[in-house]
Design a protein around this motif. Structure first.
Motif: not given
Length: 522
Positions: A288-293
């Protein structure tokens, strides 16, 4: 009656479903077989229908040992193509009755391999990351509703231990015609030799039968008041107290035992809600963090993604703009989690997620790491090769692969098969590959699917001496499929000599005759 059954089976749909399972679901493939069948598909299906009407006798199943983690292997079943189509057709004729019987459990408690609504859909089951995501989200939903304990349970060797007599009874219970049950039982019992139990892994038709087999367990747990979710052989029971969790474990063990199944002790345990949340979430927060970035940087760079961009839209954008910041986000994330193996425990889900997306944008940042995985984690060979195929590996990477596959470290025949198929599909034929293909072709103990690609590689890129040697091996080929593969491999032989050979060979059976026609047409 076999004749009436043969007329009722939709073999054309069964063929399309066999193609749906390729290449990712089935364990093995053959380089020319699909083309040979589709040279005249109507004729091939008509011949198969006649065999069913006469009383179909399936061939025995072969087994390939696919490497798993920890040095273990998964026994993948390899059916003859005509057997697979009959299997699909028999289960397909039962599909509506099975789907109706399982309607109550669709999505909850049975999450995996959701059945298609349209009965004539070749893609008759849904699978993959989206379905697994639903399993995660529904599990977290139960935790959020206040269950303080979770029983995690895993069935040991599920497909291998399905009792065929009970499965036949289950089919009759949901109203499957007796002649269809007889055909399925004849096939399954033949393929289960010598163990006498188990259904073939690697086929969507088997996934559907496995769902039916577990339905009584799901139903009993639900009737007795347990809240649970199941993803094939992975079961989670959500409980109000630790005592209830222990009771659930006892009851689940009893229910499975009546079906000839057992729990795997190493993967069966009780966790508190807090512990369970961490286990269920896994690497989802990292993803989720990677997708947010990605979302943030795409938004800044292109001003089109916005805060509500879907993952599919993000992937499309990253593919269109491989040199823009999202590429840096993916490479940074890979380096953070896989750049130093000593700092992070290997996580298969995160590895597959990043590797897929790095391949989509053509990043070579994972090449060195992946090249070292063949010996350390042979179970990751398939996703690694898929990644390398997308980024178009350099000669140095190809050399690394071939050095490994020719070394003593390459102990799994299935891994060698994947690598030979990789080079053949890429149409890349380095000298070391030709050397390996010659070794494999000479070894009569090699699995037929491995030898098939060795023969195809020599036919495609071998010397004139290799072609003569292939021609000389033809009389010693005992299987019809192997003879057909040899015929197809002689496409580059001098035309007059090749035509004389195919003229003689085409009388050796229906498939060699097709192979001869295929060669002459090319």
């Amino acid at each position: 009656m076999p004749g009436q059954l043969a007329n009722n089976l939709d073999l054309a749909l069964a063929w399309r479903r066999a193609k749906f399972d390729r290449p990712d679901r089935c364990f093995v493939s053959h380089p020319f077989l699909i083309e040979l069948v589709e040279l005249d598909l109507d004729e091939w299906l008509a011949d198969l229908r006649q065999r069913i009407a006469a009383g179909f006798s399936p061939s025995p199943a072969l087994v390939c040992q696919e490497p798993k983690g920890g040095g273990l292997v998964r026994p993948g079943t390899c059916l003859q193509l005509e057997d697979e189509v009959v299997f699909n057709a028999a289960v397909g004729s039962s599909f509506q009755a099975i789907a109706e019987n399982l309607r109550w459990s669709r999505g909850n408690p049975d999450v995996a391999y959701q059945l298609a609504i349209a009965r004539d859909n070749p893609e008759w089951v849904s699978r993959g990351f989206i379905v697994w995501k639903q399993f995660r989200e529904k599990s977290l939903g139960y935790l959020a509703s206040g269950f303080p304990y979770v029983l995690f349970a895993d069935i040991s060797a599920f497909y291998e231990n399905i009792d065929l007599g009970r499965l036949a009874s289950d089919l009759r219970r949901v109203g499957i015609a007796q002649e269809t049950v007889r055909l399925l039982s004849a096939c399954l019992n033949r393929w289960a030799e010598p163990r006498g139990k188990g259904i073939p892994q690697g086929y969507s038709a088997a996934d559907i039968l496995a769902k039916l087999y577990m339905e009584p367990v799901d139903q009993t747990l639900r009737i007795e008041g347990f809240k649970h979710l199941r993803y094939v052989d992975d079961i989670r029971v959500f409980c109000g107290t630790e005592l209830e969790a222990r009771k659930a474990l006892l009851r689940l063990s009893e229910l499975l035992r009546t079906r000839g199944l057992n729990l795997q002790s190493a993967k069966t345990y009780i966790r508190t809600a807090t512990e369970a949340a961490g286990e269920i979430d896994g690497v989802a927060p990292v993803i989720a963090r990677i997708q947010e970035e990605l979302r943030d940087e795409l938004s800044r760079e292109f001003a089109i993604a916005g805060p509500y961009a879907t993952l599919a839209e993000l992937e499309e954008l990253t593919a269109e703009h491989p040199d823009h910041p999202p590429l840096e986000v993916l490479e940074r994330a890979f380096g953070e989690h896989f750049g130093n193996p000593a700092q992070h425990e290997f996580n298969k889900t995160l590895f597959h997620y990043l590797l897929t997306r790095l391949g989509q944008v053509g990043s070579k940042t994972a090449v060195d790491y992946c090249s070292a995985l063949f010996a350390r984690r042979p179970e990751e060979t398939k996703p690694v090769l898929k990644y390398l195929e997308r980024i178009k590996p350099t000669e140095g990477v190809e050399e690394t692969i071939l050095d490994f596959v020719l070394s003593d470290d390459a102990i799994y025949e299935y891994q060698k098969f994947l690598m030979l198929r990789f080079f053949y599909d890429m149409r890349r034929f380095p000298a070391k590959l030709i050397h390996m293909a010659r070794q494999v072709k000479r070894d009569r103990n090699c699995a037929p699917w491995l030898r098939a690609y060795a023969v195809a590689i020599l036919g495609e890129a071998g010397t004139a001496a290799d072609l003569e040697d292939l021609e000389a091996t033809y009389p010693n080929a005992t299987e019809i499929l192997e003879r057909s593969e040899v015929i197809c491999s002689l496409l580059r032989m001098e035309t007059g000599r090749r035509n004389a050979f195919t003229g003689r060979a085409q009388v050796d059976g229906a498939l060699p005759e097709r192979a001869a026609r295929w060669v002459q047409a090319h």
